[in-house]
Design an enzyme around this catalytic site. Structure first.
Site, PDB file in Angstrom:
ATOM      1  N   LYS A  21       0.834  -1.211   0.000  1.00 32.21           N
ATOM      2  CA  LYS A  21       0.000   0.000   0.000  1.00 32.21           C
ATOM      3  C   LYS A  21       0.865   1.256   0.000  1.00 32.21           C
ATOM      4  O   LYS A  21       0.644   2.176  -0.780  1.00 32.21           O
ATOM      5  CB  LYS A  21      -0.895   0.013   1.250  1.00 32.21           C
ATOM      6  CG  LYS A  21      -1.577   1.356   1.492  1.00 32.21           C
ATOM      7  CD  LYS A  21      -2.349   1.412   2.790  1.00 32.21           C
ATOM      8  CE  LYS A  21      -1.568   1.825   3.989  1.00 32.21           C
ATOM      9  NZ  LYS A  21      -1.438   3.257   4.251  1.00 32.21           N
ATOM     10  N   ASN A  22       1.858   1.286   0.893  1.00 35.70           N
ATOM     11  CA  ASN A  22       2.618   2.528   1.046  1.00 35.70           C
ATOM     12  C   ASN A  22       3.614   2.769  -0.079  1.00 35.70           C
ATOM     13  O   ASN A  22       4.282   3.791  -0.099  1.00 35.70           O
ATOM     14  CB  ASN A  22       3.321   2.566   2.415  1.00 35.70           C
ATOM     15  CG  ASN A  22       2.312   2.815   3.523  1.00 35.70           C
ATOM     16  OD1 ASN A  22       1.170   3.196   3.248  1.00 35.70           O
ATOM     17  ND2 ASN A  22       2.714   2.601   4.770  1.00 35.70           N
ATOM     18  N   ARG A  41      -3.901  10.873   3.490  1.00 34.36           N
ATOM     19  CA  ARG A  41      -2.764  11.796   3.453  1.00 34.36           C
ATOM     20  C   ARG A  41      -1.858  11.564   2.260  1.00 34.36           C
ATOM     21  O   ARG A  41      -1.228  12.495   1.764  1.00 34.36           O
ATOM     22  CB  ARG A  41      -1.900  11.621   4.692  1.00 34.36           C
ATOM     23  CG  ARG A  41      -2.548  11.871   5.982  1.00 34.36           C
ATOM     24  CD  ARG A  41      -1.543  11.642   7.085  1.00 34.36           C
ATOM     25  NE  ARG A  41      -0.422  12.563   6.967  1.00 34.36           N
ATOM     26  CZ  ARG A  41      -0.416  13.792   7.440  1.00 34.36           C
ATOM     27  NH1 ARG A  41      -1.461  14.253   8.077  1.00 34.36           N
ATOM     28  NH2 ARG A  41       0.625  14.569   7.272  1.00 34.36           N
ATOM     29  N   CYS A  87      -3.906  13.919  12.200  1.00 33.61           N
ATOM     30  CA  CYS A  87      -4.711  12.706  12.102  1.00 33.61           C
ATOM     31  C   CYS A  87      -4.686  12.012  13.452  1.00 33.61           C
ATOM     32  O   CYS A  87      -4.065  12.497  14.390  1.00 33.61           O
ATOM     33  CB  CYS A  87      -4.254  11.822  10.963  1.00 33.61           C
ATOM     34  SG  CYS A  87      -2.958  10.685  11.361  1.00 33.61           S
ATOM     35  N   ARG A 140       1.564  15.255  12.381  1.00 30.43           N
ATOM     36  CA  ARG A 140       1.962  14.934  11.012  1.00 30.43           C
ATOM     37  C   ARG A 140       2.020  16.173  10.119  1.00 30.43           C
ATOM     38  O   ARG A 140       1.302  16.307   9.133  1.00 30.43           O
ATOM     39  CB  ARG A 140       1.067  13.841  10.436  1.00 30.43           C
ATOM     40  CG  ARG A 140       1.101  12.605  11.288  1.00 30.43           C
ATOM     41  CD  ARG A 140       0.342  11.470  10.683  1.00 30.43           C
ATOM     42  NE  ARG A 140       1.056  10.829   9.608  1.00 30.43           N
ATOM     43  CZ  ARG A 140       0.547   9.842   8.874  1.00 30.43           C
ATOM     44  NH1 ARG A 140      -0.667   9.422   9.106  1.00 30.43           N
ATOM     45  NH2 ARG A 140       1.247   9.286   7.915  1.00 30.43           N
ATOM     46  N   ASP A 161       5.783  20.487   6.934  1.00 30.53           N
ATOM     47  CA  ASP A 161       6.742  21.592   6.782  1.00 30.53           C
ATOM     48  C   ASP A 161       7.976  21.187   5.972  1.00 30.53           C
ATOM     49  O   ASP A 161       8.499  21.973   5.186  1.00 30.53           O
ATOM     50  CB  ASP A 161       7.153  22.133   8.163  1.00 30.53           C
ATOM     51  CG  ASP A 161       7.727  21.043   9.075  1.00 30.53           C
ATOM     52  OD1 ASP A 161       7.276  19.887   8.985  1.00 30.53           O
ATOM     53  OD2 ASP A 161       8.632  21.351   9.875  1.00 30.53           O
ATOM     54  N   LEU A 162       8.433  19.948   6.128  1.00 27.25           N
ATOM     55  CA  LEU A 162       9.649  19.534   5.417  1.00 27.25           C
ATOM     56  C   LEU A 162       9.396  19.360   3.927  1.00 27.25           C
ATOM     57  O   LEU A 162      10.285  19.604   3.102  1.00 27.25           O
ATOM     58  CB  LEU A 162      10.203  18.231   6.005  1.00 27.25           C
ATOM     59  CG  LEU A 162      10.538  18.290   7.499  1.00 27.25           C
ATOM     60  CD1 LEU A 162      11.006  16.931   7.997  1.00 27.25           C
ATOM     61  CD2 LEU A 162      11.614  19.352   7.764  1.00 27.25           C
ATOM     62  N   ASP A 172       4.722   1.303  12.253  1.00 29.20           N
ATOM     63  CA  ASP A 172       3.494   0.664  11.759  1.00 29.20           C
ATOM     64  C   ASP A 172       3.297  -0.734  12.349  1.00 29.20           C
ATOM     65  O   ASP A 172       2.213  -1.307  12.229  1.00 29.20           O
ATOM     66  CB  ASP A 172       3.500   0.588  10.226  1.00 29.20           C
ATOM     67  CG  ASP A 172       3.406   1.970   9.595  1.00 29.20           C
ATOM     68  OD1 ASP A 172       3.097   2.931  10.312  1.00 29.20           O
ATOM     69  OD2 ASP A 172       3.651   2.084   8.379  1.00 29.20           O
ATOM     70  N   ARG A 214      -8.390  -0.117   4.380  1.00 31.84           N
ATOM     71  CA  ARG A 214      -7.410   0.752   3.717  1.00 31.84           C
ATOM     72  C   ARG A 214      -6.129  -0.004   3.377  1.00 31.84           C
ATOM     73  O   ARG A 214      -5.451   0.354   2.420  1.00 31.84           O
ATOM     74  CB  ARG A 214      -7.049   1.909   4.642  1.00 31.84           C
ATOM     75  CG  ARG A 214      -8.245   2.680   5.097  1.00 31.84           C
ATOM     76  CD  ARG A 214      -7.822   3.795   5.947  1.00 31.84           C
ATOM     77  NE  ARG A 214      -6.949   4.632   5.135  1.00 31.84           N
ATOM     78  CZ  ARG A 214      -6.611   5.853   5.435  1.00 31.84           C
ATOM     79  NH1 ARG A 214      -7.046   6.394   6.532  1.00 31.84           N
ATOM     80  NH2 ARG A 214      -5.834   6.540   4.645  1.00 31.84           N
TER      81      ARG A 214
HETATM   82  C1  EPZ Z   1       4.572   7.133   5.944  1.00 32.21           C
HETATM   83  O1  EPZ Z   1       3.883   8.268   6.441  1.00 32.21           O
HETATM   84  C2  EPZ Z   1       3.580   5.987   5.980  1.00 32.21           C
HETATM   85  N1  EPZ Z   1       2.417   6.327   5.170  1.00 32.21           N
HETATM   86  C3  EPZ Z   1       3.129   5.705   7.402  1.00 32.21           C
HETATM   87  O2  EPZ Z   1       2.301   4.548   7.392  1.00 32.21           O
HETATM   88  C4  EPZ Z   1       4.355   5.417   8.268  1.00 32.21           C
HETATM   89  O3  EPZ Z   1       3.942   5.309   9.614  1.00 32.21           O
HETATM   90  C5  EPZ Z   1       5.385   6.559   8.140  1.00 32.21           C
HETATM   91  O4  EPZ Z   1       5.703   6.792   6.740  1.00 32.21           O
HETATM   92  C6  EPZ Z   1       6.675   6.274   8.888  1.00 32.21           C
HETATM   93  O5  EPZ Z   1       7.232   5.078   8.418  1.00 32.21           O
HETATM   94  C7  EPZ Z   1       2.465   6.195   3.857  1.00 32.21           C
HETATM   95  O6  EPZ Z   1       3.467   5.822   3.271  1.00 32.21           O
HETATM   96  C8  EPZ Z   1       1.219   6.473   3.113  1.00 32.21           C
HETATM   97  P1  EPZ Z   1       6.808  10.654   7.751  1.00 32.21           P
HETATM   98  P2  EPZ Z   1       4.507   9.728   6.297  1.00 32.21           P
HETATM   99  O7  EPZ Z   1       6.738  11.865   6.885  1.00 32.21           O
HETATM  100  O8  EPZ Z   1       5.248   9.830   5.022  1.00 32.21           O
HETATM  101  C9  EPZ Z   1       7.151  14.081  11.088  1.00 32.21           C
HETATM  102  C10 EPZ Z   1       0.359   3.263   7.774  1.00 32.21           C
HETATM  103  O9  EPZ Z   1      -0.125   2.781   8.832  1.00 32.21           O
HETATM  104  N2  EPZ Z   1       7.168  15.054   9.962  1.00 32.21           N
HETATM  105  O10 EPZ Z   1       8.031   9.816   7.676  1.00 32.21           O
HETATM  106  O11 EPZ Z   1       3.437  10.706   6.563  1.00 32.21           O
HETATM  107  C11 EPZ Z   1       5.756  13.470  11.255  1.00 32.21           C
HETATM  108  O12 EPZ Z   1       4.918  14.305  12.023  1.00 32.21           O
HETATM  109  C12 EPZ Z   1       0.887   4.682   7.738  1.00 32.21           C
HETATM  110  O13 EPZ Z   1       0.426   2.626   6.713  1.00 32.21           O
HETATM  111  C13 EPZ Z   1       7.387  16.370  10.211  1.00 32.21           C
HETATM  112  O14 EPZ Z   1       7.592  16.804  11.353  1.00 32.21           O
HETATM  113  O15 EPZ Z   1       5.534   9.719   7.516  1.00 32.21           O
HETATM  114  C14 EPZ Z   1       6.065  12.159  11.916  1.00 32.21           C
HETATM  115  O16 EPZ Z   1       6.180  12.360  13.302  1.00 32.21           O
HETATM  116  C15 EPZ Z   1       0.614   5.442   8.998  1.00 32.21           C
HETATM  117  N3  EPZ Z   1       7.366  17.249   9.153  1.00 32.21           N
HETATM  118  C16 EPZ Z   1       7.453  11.801  11.363  1.00 32.21           C
HETATM  119  O17 EPZ Z   1       7.992  12.996  10.796  1.00 32.21           O
HETATM  120  C17 EPZ Z   1       7.137  16.834   7.880  1.00 32.21           C
HETATM  121  O18 EPZ Z   1       7.125  17.679   6.950  1.00 32.21           O
HETATM  122  C18 EPZ Z   1       7.445  10.714  10.296  1.00 32.21           C
HETATM  123  O19 EPZ Z   1       6.574  11.110   9.249  1.00 32.21           O
HETATM  124  C19 EPZ Z   1       6.927  15.481   7.639  1.00 32.21           C
HETATM  125  C20 EPZ Z   1       6.935  14.582   8.705  1.00 32.21           C
END
Ligand code: EPZ
Length: 434
Positions: free
Chosen positions: A23-24, A94, A118, A123, A126-127, A309, A401
């Site tokens: 999925k991801n 998202r 969420c 989440r 900003d980055l 996850d 999902r």
């Molecule tokens: C992906 O989410 C996955 N989703 C998530 O899986 C997974 O938990 C996560 O990566 C971490 O492995 C998809 O691929 C669709 P991140 P993503 O950006 O990309 C912070 C599931 O159950 N952050 O690596 O949104 C953020 O708040 C889902 O399948 C910032 O601060 O994750 C979080 O604490 C849930 N600023 C951390 O980084 C930003 O701009 C990791 O988020 C972006 C992220």
């Protein structure tokens, strides 16, 4: 009519499960298909509600998208009619935010709704925004939308504060179409990043370093990406879910169509807890367990660390392990939604901020529980198959999902699980985009 799962637990699971495409990964490959007007054929595509939402997003932009009954999905982004991903779609999922990088890269313009927080955490994005601005985009946040424009994107050096999966993907998508090279440091190293890079390279991009923390993206000329056929990587989280269900029921289950290296952080922990794991073929893993698991500590980390996850499903094993276990969640602020439900099944868990302390009990007892989010839902299914008595799981839209044919696959390894109409008239509790 909403539905619920009824599980009669306590039976050892035995047999083989075919694992679907990830999925991801597939959601990001679908977003990447926007970078060319040629036809893209994706294979090993799972039938999931999240894939259906991404299909809606792409169709809204003007793409032709056709998912077949088998594992193929076709996308053609030739006649794009809009650069906007509206809130009513982004709020459902998202991952639709990934169209930002592709639209900006190909058309120099994108308007994508902010996903908002969420159920598992703030989440922020900003980055993503900082990375696109570093490439030369003008980005404004107006009325809950990220509005990005660029007459030209220019490669540069970008250092992420944290190795965000989504930010790495959005930057990679836009930088593919930038002039010159982008060096992205502290990049996410998740296997799904490698899958996206491999897919983009198959379309004609020039990306190296995927799977390490430094990506080098050499931009290509506008219009030079082309169509391709690509098979989505296996879903490591789905595979892990069945391995954990086997471990919790002292069963013997083989998962096929997996890349075992993607599951190393889990399999090492399971072996330390007393499970036997072997690799019958390069693409399968067999788990056998015939005794009570031992307590274990985990800290969630970006890949190759223990995945957030898997934290909730893994906790169900710790609930019945011998001894006291500690779980520290470092990625999300609010990912212990499963705890209240597991306690209702007899688990002994106390939580202080980001740390849960679990004292193993002999067994869990069936109860009525909610799947508060996708992975908390997987935890409820694993808890249900290992518990004594009947478990009813509600809020199945979260499970839909990310788990294709969950009931059929569980039944095929001997679980007593059924999906039936929920006639109780309950109100659905949560509807968060993840
Ligand atoms: C992906 O989410 C996955 N989703 C998530 O899986 C997974 O938990 C996560 O990566 C971490 O492995 C998809 O691929 C669709 P991140 P993503 O950006 O990309 C912070 C599931 O159950 N952050 O690596 O949104 C953020 O708040 C889902 O399948 C910032 O601060 O994750 C979080 O604490 C849930 N600023 C951390 O980084 C930003 O701009 C990791 O988020 C972006 C992220």
């Amino acid at each position: 009519m909403t539905e619920k799962l009824i599980i009669h637990g306590g039976k050892a699971l035995r047999g083989e499960v075919e694992i679907a495409g990830a999925k991801n990964s597939v959601l990001k490959l679908m977003a990447a298909a926007l970078l060319t007007g040629d036809s893209i054929e994706l294979r090993n595509v799972p039938h999931l509600s999240d894939v259906a939402v991404m299909t809606q997003v792409l169709k809204h932009l003007g793409c032709d998208v056709d998912q077949q009954d088998d594992d193929r999905l076709y996308i053609q982004a030739r006649n794009i009619t809009s650069y906007e991903a509206p809130y009513d779609l982004v709020r459902k999922m998202r991952a639709s935010f990934d169209v930002l990088g592709s639209l900006l890269g190909r058309f120099g313009e994108a308007r994508v709704a902010l996903p908002g927080g969420c159920s598992i955490g703030k989440r922020s994005v900003d980055l993503h925004v900082k990375g696109l601005m570093a490439l030369g985009a003008e980005v404004e946040i107006n009325h809950g939308y990220v509005e990005a424009k660029a007459t030209r994107l220019v490669g540069t050096e970008i250092l992420l504060d944290t190795p965000s999966v989504g930010a790495t993907e959005n930057i990679m998508l836009a930088a593919t179409m930038a002039e010159g090279s982008t060096i992205l440091s502290n990049a996410a190293q998740e296997p799904e990043i490698m899958d996206l890079a491999n897919f983009l390279n198959a379309m004609g991009a020039d990306i190296s370093g995927a799977g390490t923390n430094e990506l080098i993206i050499n931009g290509v000329k506008p219009g030079s990406l082309h169509g391709t056929t690509y098979s989505v990587m296996p879903d490591r989280i789905e595979a892990a879910t069945y391995l954990m269900a086997a471990a919790g029921t002292r069963g013997d289950v083989t998962v096929n169509n997996v890349l075992p290296v993607h599951l190393s952080s889990l399999t090492h922990k399971l072996m330390e807890m007393g499970a036997d794991i072997e690799m019958p073929t390069p693409n399968s893993l067999r788990l056998r367990c015939d005794k009570r698991l031992q307590a274990q500590n985990i800290v969630t980390q970006p890949y190759p660390g223990f995945p957030t996850d898997l934290q909730a499903p893994f906790m169900t094993l710790l609930c019945i392990a011998d001894g006291v276990s500690i779980v520290k969640e470092t990625i999300y602020e609010n990912r212990f939604k499963q705890v209240g439900e597991l306690k209702r099944m007899g688990a002994d868990i106390s939580v202080e901020r980001d740390v849960a302390v679990i004292t193993g009990v002999e067994h869990l007892s069936g109860a009525e529980v909610n799947a508060h989010d996708l992975r908390a839902g997987a935890a409820m299914v694993i808890a249900g198959v290992q518990a004594i008595g009947m478990t009813e799981v509600y809020d199945l839209q979260h499970l839909d999902r990310g788990y294709e044919h969950l009931v059929e696959k569980m039944q095929s390894i001997g679980a007593d699980i059924q999906r039936v109409p929920d006639t109780s008239g309950r109100v659905i509790l949560t509807e968060d985009a993840m």
